[in-house]
Structure formats: structure tokens, C-alpha cells
Design a protein around this motif. Structure first.
Motif: not given
Length: 220
Positions: A130-144
């Protein structure tokens, strides 16, 4: 393939709607209305408080001492981040008093209580999925975004946000979260359970998209 990759693949449409939301696109282009970003910043402050509580559940739910120590480190990191967040908000003209007195938006309440409920009802795997989309997703979004000309342009008013979440320090946080998912999956996941776990991940991704939309709606 990591468990995180499997979860993304199983929820591809929901994941794309989250990481490629109009809020994100406008953030990268520097065209996001300031009221949208300010609303996001205030609500993110309230969001982080609840995320600290969610990670605190990891101490209670921990099956091993290592799990408990890991959860405690995450709680301490989030609480430490609060001071940085307050300072960042001040740069956008948002005082700590305003942060404290602003009520939660419904999208914020829906998301944070969903995560806490997942942790209360389930085990550590449910909580971290449940935490993963926030924690990991922000890194993916910002990297792109950081890889685009406008996202990396210092003239972009949101360049600092992009740099923060695309930097090495946050990348390490995301990588640790991916590794934690794999570790918990090895211990607790069965193929029969995967559908229920992927449903959790998909719902969290949809709620993340709603969080972005909350910011856009505030800007009219």
C-alpha cells in the motif's frame, strides 16, 4: 523481475494514470498553476504525518527485530523530513501555522486511511504494498521529469522538487523499498495471494492519482 515490477505490470493502466497525470506533466513543464502546487504542499504535510503513523504499524506488525528496526528508521526519517517540508513550504509563502490549521482534503483522508487500514487488517506485506506507489512512484516520476529539458531547467519553478526526488538520496530510499517488497514477498507471498496484493497496489495507485487531481481541482 522484482515484486514491484510485477505489481506495476498487473496494474498498468492505474499506474500510468498516476505517474503520467496532468499534474505531473505540468510539474515537469513548469506550467502547473501555483495554487495547485501550494495545495499539494499543504496536503502533503498532513499526508506525511499519517504516513509516519502507517510506518509505525510496521513496528507493531514486525515479525522479526530487523523488521521493527527498519520500521523505526522509516518513522524517524519521515519525522525528520517534516522540518525540511516546513522550510520548503515557507519558500512558497506557506507558514507552519497555515499547515497546522488547514483541514485535510477528502482525497488525502481517503488515501492515508486506506494505507493505515491495509496495515491494520493485513501484515507487513500488505502495508508495504500500500505504501509502494508513493515511496517508489515519486522516484520514478521525478527521474523521468529530470531527464527532460524543461524538468531540469532551473527556470522551472518546480525544478527543486524534481531534483529532490530524482536525487541519489531519494533513489536510495526507493531502492530500499523495492528490496523490502522482495524480501517480504519471499517470506509471505503466494501465487494465490498475488491477486489480492495487486488489488491493494492498484487501489493505492488510483488514490495517488486522486491526490494529484486534488491539487488541480484547487486551482480551478
Amino acid at each position: 523481475m522484482t515484486l514491484f515490477d510485477r505489481l506495476k505490470a498487473a496494474s498498468a493502466d492505474d499506474w500510468t494514470a498516476y505517474v503520467e497525470h496532468d499534474f505531473v506533466r505540468q510539474l515537469g513543464e513548469g506550467t502547473l498553476p501555483v495554487p495547485a502546487f501550494r495545495t499539494y504542499l499543504v496536503q502533503d504535510y498532513l499526508f506525511l504525518i499519517h504516513f509516519a503513523r502507517a510506518y509505525a504499524l510496521g513496528i507493531f506488525k514486525g515479525r522479526h527485530l530487523a523488521d521493527m528496526r527498519s520500521a523505526l528508521a522509516s518513522v524517524n526519517a519521515i519525522l525528520g523530513e517534516m522540518d525540511l517540508h516546513v522550510g520548503f513550504c515557507a519558500e512558497w509563502g506557506i507558514s507552519e501555522a497555515e499547515l497546522e490549521r488547514t483541514p485535510e482534503e477528502r482525497a488525502n483522508t481517503a488515501y492515508t486511511r486506506f494505507v493505515i487500514d491495509a496495515g491494520l487488517r493485513g501484515d507487513l506485506l500488505d502495508l508495504h504494498v500500500a505504501l509502494a506507489p508513493c515511496v517508489i512512484g515519486y522516484a520514478e516520476i521525478a527521474r523521468r521529469l529530470a531527464a527532460t529539458a524543461k524538468g531540469a531547467d532551473p527556470a522551472n519553478p518546480y525544478a527543486r522538487w524534481i531534483a529532490e526526488y530524482s536525487g541519489e538520496a531519494y533513489a536510495a530510499v526507493a531502492e530500499a523499498a523495492i528490496a523490502k517488497l522482495d524480501s517480504l514477498g519471499d517470506e509471505l507471498l503466494t501465487e494465490k495471494r498475488f491477486t489480492a496484493v495487486s488489488d491493494l497496489f492498484a487501489q493505492a495507485s488510483r488514490l495517488e492519482a486522486d491526490f494529484w487531481q486534488m491539487g488541480l481541482d484547487a486551482a480551478g
